[in-house]
Design a protein around this motif. Structure first.
Motif: not given
Length: 77
Positions: A14, A17-19, A21-23, A25, A31-32, A38
């Motif tokens: 968890e 996750e943001k990292l 998804r950022a990578q 992008r 990302d969709s 997760v």
């Protein structure tokens, strides 16, 4: 591998996750689409080994669903 048309997933705890998804992008990956599974963070001091194993098995069972949900070949620039 995704950009080469090979069905792939990212499997992360968890907090990452943001990292992840950022990578994605940054790499131009949409990302969709269902690329990221997760995994709840393990708490070795609180969770029994059996509980951790069951949690992992539950996540692994989701992999085929994620791979089937991807469009192939992906429309990635």
């Amino acid at each position: 591998m995704i950009k080469q048309g090979i069905p792939s997933i990212v499997f992360v705890h968890e907090p990452f996750e943001k990292l992840a998804r950022a990578q994605m992008r940054q790499l131009g990956i949409d990302d969709s689409k269902p690329f990221v599974i997760v995994y709840p963070v393990d708490r070795p001091s609180a969770d029994s080994p059996d509980f951790v194993r069951e949690k992992a098995k539950e996540q692994v069972r989701r992999i085929p669903e994620f791979l089937r949900a991807q469009e192939w070949p992906p429309g990635i620039d």
